[in-house]
Enzyme design. Structure first.
Site, PDB file in Angstrom:
ATOM      1  N   ASP A 178       7.458   2.256  -0.225  1.00 37.59           N
ATOM      2  CA  ASP A 178       8.219   3.289  -0.928  1.00 37.59           C
ATOM      3  C   ASP A 178       8.818   4.294   0.059  1.00 37.59           C
ATOM      4  O   ASP A 178       8.290   4.482   1.153  1.00 37.59           O
ATOM      5  CB  ASP A 178       7.310   4.104  -1.866  1.00 37.59           C
ATOM      6  CG  ASP A 178       6.738   3.260  -2.976  1.00 37.59           C
ATOM      7  OD1 ASP A 178       7.329   2.227  -3.303  1.00 37.59           O
ATOM      8  OD2 ASP A 178       5.682   3.664  -3.494  1.00 37.59           O
TER       9      ASP A 178
HETATM   10  N1  URA Z   1       1.812   0.834  -3.158  1.00 38.32           N
HETATM   11  C1  URA Z   1       2.593   1.889  -3.451  1.00 38.32           C
HETATM   12  O1  URA Z   1       2.379   2.556  -4.440  1.00 38.32           O
HETATM   13  N2  URA Z   1       3.581   2.184  -2.597  1.00 38.32           N
HETATM   14  C2  URA Z   1       3.844   1.486  -1.476  1.00 38.32           C
HETATM   15  O2  URA Z   1       4.770   1.822  -0.744  1.00 38.32           O
HETATM   16  C3  URA Z   1       3.029   0.392  -1.198  1.00 38.32           C
HETATM   17  C4  URA Z   1       2.008   0.084  -2.060  1.00 38.32           C
END
Ligand code: URA
Length: 248
Positions: free
Chosen positions: A103
């Site tokens: 993310d």
């Molecule tokens: N889980 C999440 O919530 N975000 C990420 O970037 C990776 C795993």
């Protein structure tokens, strides 16, 4: 192994369509043998592929890991003009792309490669490659709440697979805590959603391991090549996890 027309097209010989025509016209040889079947696969790292008698230039396979800072997007472009990971690998001449996603607000270990087969192997949901995160969450989850994550918890896209979960640090005033969590899937915003489901939202998220590859002390925003051994270990792990867990 990849389809011959894809390998030739990626080597910049011509468009995929034109490369198919070259194969059908008998202009392409693999290890000295003319190939006219479009479905034929070859290994660009091992096989000698020629078009009109001239060897094609195949891109060297590269495998990198970076410590992605937060506030950077993993996609190739962003209509909103936010920072993208490729801003960090302008010096890499091969066309690498991220293996899976992190993310915008997640930091930590991100793999990059130009080897599509390697990327598929590591991200395929059936291969259950473990990924470990350090999640700083609001408050201090009770042991029974962490047990829910260990067993599998209902999210809007279904139950999660069992995860490994461990306390790492607890703020003495109970405002926040750091939990290490290992998941064997890669659903969208999965870790954040898992902690939301137990009412302890994530404040900060960092991926610290992909399979047995550890981020360790790689500085934020920097990258390094994986060793041959690291690449092979990840490949073996993905193959063995698939066998161990069976197919869904
Ligand atoms: N889980 C999440 O919530 N975000 C990420 O970037 C990776 C795993």
């Amino acid at each position: 192994m990849e389809r011959l027309q894809k390998i030739i097209a990626q080597a910049g010989v011509a468009s995929r369509r034109k490369c198919e025509e070259l194969i059908l016209a008998g202009k392409v040889e693999v290890n000295g043998v003319t190939v006219t079947e479009l479905g034929t696969k070859a290994d660009p790292a091992q096989d000698i592929i020629t078009v009109n008698g001239k060897p094609i230039k195949t891109e060297k396979k590269v495998y990198l890991m970076m410590n992605k800072p937060k506030g950077v997007i993993t996609s190739a472009s962003d209509p909103e003009g936010r920072k993208i990971v490729s801003d960090y690998f302008k010096g890499v001449k091969e066309r690498v792309y991220p293996v899976g996603r992190l993310d915008y607000d997640t930091e930590g270990l991100l793999l990059l490669t130009n080897d599509g087969e390697f990327a598929n192997l590591l991200t395929h949901p059936r291969h259950h490659v473990p990924k470990t995160y350090l999640a700083t969450v609001k408050g201090v989850p009770h042991g029974t709440e962490l047990d829910k994550l260990r067993k599998g918890i209902q999210l809007e896209d279904g139950m999660t697979a069992p995860a490994e979960v461990e306390y790492k640090d607890v703020d003495p005033d109970g405002k926040e805590s750091v939990i290490a969590i290992t998941i064997y899937e890669g659903r969208n915003r999965q870790v954040r959603r898992m902690f939301e489901a137990i009412s302890h939202p994530v404040i900060r998220l960092k991926r610290i391991a992909f399979g047995d590859l550890l981020l360790q002390n790689l500085k934020r925003g920097l990258m390094r090549s994986l060793t041959k051994d690291e690449v092979n270990r990840l490949i073996q792990l993905a193959k063995s996890e698939k066998k161990r867990k069976g197919t869904k």
